[in-house]
Scaffold this active site. Sequence first.
Site, PDB file in Angstrom:
ATOM      1  N   LYS A   1       0.826  -1.402   0.412  1.00 32.90           N
ATOM      2  CA  LYS A   1       0.118  -0.228   0.285  1.00 32.90           C
ATOM      3  C   LYS A   1       0.626   1.472   0.144  1.00 32.90           C
ATOM      4  CE  LYS A   1      -4.373  -1.889   1.869  1.00 32.90           C
ATOM      5  NZ  LYS A   1      -5.194  -1.575   2.888  1.00 32.90           N
TER       6      LYS A   1
ATOM      7  N   LYS B   1     -10.597  -3.871  -4.787  1.00 36.54           N
ATOM      8  CA  LYS B   1     -11.241  -2.862  -4.640  1.00 36.54           C
ATOM      9  C   LYS B   1     -10.540  -1.245  -5.127  1.00 36.54           C
ATOM     10  CE  LYS B   1     -13.960  -2.505  -0.021  1.00 36.54           C
ATOM     11  NZ  LYS B   1     -13.326  -1.954   1.665  1.00 36.54           N
TER      12      LYS B   1
ATOM     13  N   LYS C   1      -5.316 -10.164  -7.558  1.00 39.03           N
ATOM     14  CA  LYS C   1      -6.054 -10.209  -6.303  1.00 39.03           C
ATOM     15  C   LYS C   1      -7.300  -9.511  -6.732  1.00 39.03           C
ATOM     16  CE  LYS C   1      -5.845  -7.996  -2.704  1.00 39.03           C
ATOM     17  NZ  LYS C   1      -6.502  -7.642  -1.030  1.00 39.03           N
TER      18      LYS C   1
HETATM   19  P1  AMP Z   1     -11.031  -5.580   2.458  1.00 39.04           P
HETATM   20  O1  AMP Z   1     -12.115  -4.901   0.786  1.00 39.04           O
HETATM   21  O2  AMP Z   1      -9.800  -5.237   1.997  1.00 39.04           O
HETATM   22  O3  AMP Z   1     -11.405  -4.619   3.256  1.00 39.04           O
HETATM   23  O4  AMP Z   1     -11.822  -6.663   2.644  1.00 39.04           O
HETATM   24  C1  AMP Z   1     -12.640  -7.612   3.140  1.00 39.04           C
HETATM   25  C2  AMP Z   1     -12.889  -8.692   3.681  1.00 39.04           C
HETATM   26  O5  AMP Z   1     -12.888  -9.492   1.956  1.00 39.04           O
HETATM   27  C3  AMP Z   1     -11.458  -9.546   3.763  1.00 39.04           C
HETATM   28  O6  AMP Z   1     -11.846 -10.129   4.782  1.00 39.04           O
HETATM   29  C4  AMP Z   1     -10.335  -9.932   2.742  1.00 39.04           C
HETATM   30  O7  AMP Z   1      -9.291 -11.034   3.279  1.00 39.04           O
HETATM   31  C5  AMP Z   1     -11.270 -10.258   1.502  1.00 39.04           C
HETATM   32  N1  AMP Z   1     -11.344 -10.511   0.451  1.00 39.04           N
HETATM   33  C6  AMP Z   1     -11.240  -8.861   0.247  1.00 39.04           C
HETATM   34  N2  AMP Z   1     -10.153  -9.247  -2.000  1.00 39.04           N
HETATM   35  C7  AMP Z   1     -10.663 -10.658  -1.680  1.00 39.04           C
HETATM   36  C8  AMP Z   1     -10.155 -10.917  -3.224  1.00 39.04           C
HETATM   37  N3  AMP Z   1      -9.762 -10.717  -3.801  1.00 39.04           N
HETATM   38  N4  AMP Z   1     -10.430 -13.054  -2.674  1.00 39.04           N
HETATM   39  C9  AMP Z   1     -11.062 -13.524  -0.902  1.00 39.04           C
HETATM   40  N5  AMP Z   1     -11.286 -12.721  -0.690  1.00 39.04           N
HETATM   41  C10 AMP Z   1     -11.028 -11.181  -0.135  1.00 39.04           C
END
Ligand code: AMP
Length: 349
Positions: free
Chosen positions: A133, A219, A216
């Site tokens: 990041k 967002k 991956k």
């Molecule tokens: P975040 O969007 O970083 O706040 O992630 C929120 C949740 O979604 C966390 O448990 C992440 O590990 C999961 N997550 C985010 N991106 C992915 C992805 N591409 N595949 C699976 N899980 C994800």
Amino acid sequence: MAVNMNNDVKPEPALSAASAPVKKRVFSGIQPTGNLHLGNYLGAIRNWTQTQAQYDNIFCIVDLHAITLPIDPKELHRSTRQLAAIYLAAGLDLRYCKLFIQSHVREHAEASWIMECFTPLGWLNRMTQFKSKAGENIESVPTGLLCYPVLMACDILLHQAHYVPVGDDQRQHIEFTRDLAQRFNSHFGQQVFIVPQDQIREVGARIMSLDDPTKKMSKSDPNPNSRINLLDDAKTITQKIERATTDSERLVTFDSNRPGIYNLLSIYQLLTEQSPQQIEDEFAGKGYGDFKAALTEQLVATLAPIQARYHELMNDLPALENILKQGADAVRPTAAATLQRIKDVVGLG
Ligand code: AMP
Ligand code: TRP
């Protein structure tokens, strides 16, 4: 009272609230930074809904984490409510779950300062998510981005959670949380914190980008076609799946050496809850076009009801605020009790 005349059979123990087994606690959270996507759903939220009846669950909207990167204040406030509505629309049930906004329970921020004073800087410098990041701007990124894992650890530890269901990208942060809890407990010779465990599933823990299946789904990817957003309509989903990167072969088979089709098949597997063999049989003799059409249909069928419920919830913001206030009020006593223990052992106050 029925009398059990058969001495060989033990009478059932009386079921009372006092003797009912206490459910283990689950804690997880997502940042309200918009663009919630299929990876968040399949890697996190959907898993939470599937096991919710088994546990005592707390799900947080981690707005204090969201301010570690630049945000628009109005947008942050709205995204926070949107995420709460998504949690409920996706099926989190208030009979089993408490939902709250992180900044509504101020113990998180207070505990975080204290725990930072017990965190070796080297541990934070090793966090791969911080490095990615921060990128090249290491001198100008907010300090909060570096301290992010300590706040996350406090989220989990303050509520004495046993399990933390997350996607694969959070593995290192949970490991960090365990290390910090153990270090603090052993430094003071007291079990101040439960040492939590991650719950990371094999399939779905890492949904990949639609345009570059070696990355991956994220967002923050500047290309909107790289992800299916949970609020995308049927037309957008159709276009994104049509454009999704595959390869020049035709076989619809699970082969990790062909990451594009493999990712799409994994998504299909999760949505239909079929085995890889069943799916390969379904598409034997058919091509990528047929498969993509079936995948699109599944995605729309899964997301449309979530979206309908989401809009209903967003149309009654006072009711949503009320749910979030009740959630914060319900979880605050445990957080406050843990914070008090932290302060007591450290000698604060
Ligand atoms: P975040 O969007 O970083 O706040 O992630 C929120 C949740 O979604 C966390 O448990 C992440 O590990 C999961 N997550 C985010 N991106 C992915 C992805 N591409 N595949 C699976 N899980 C994800
Ligand atoms: N860091 C997590 C993510 O980006 C979000 C998060 C914050 C979290 N606090 C948490 C996840 C506590 C689980 C438990 O996905």
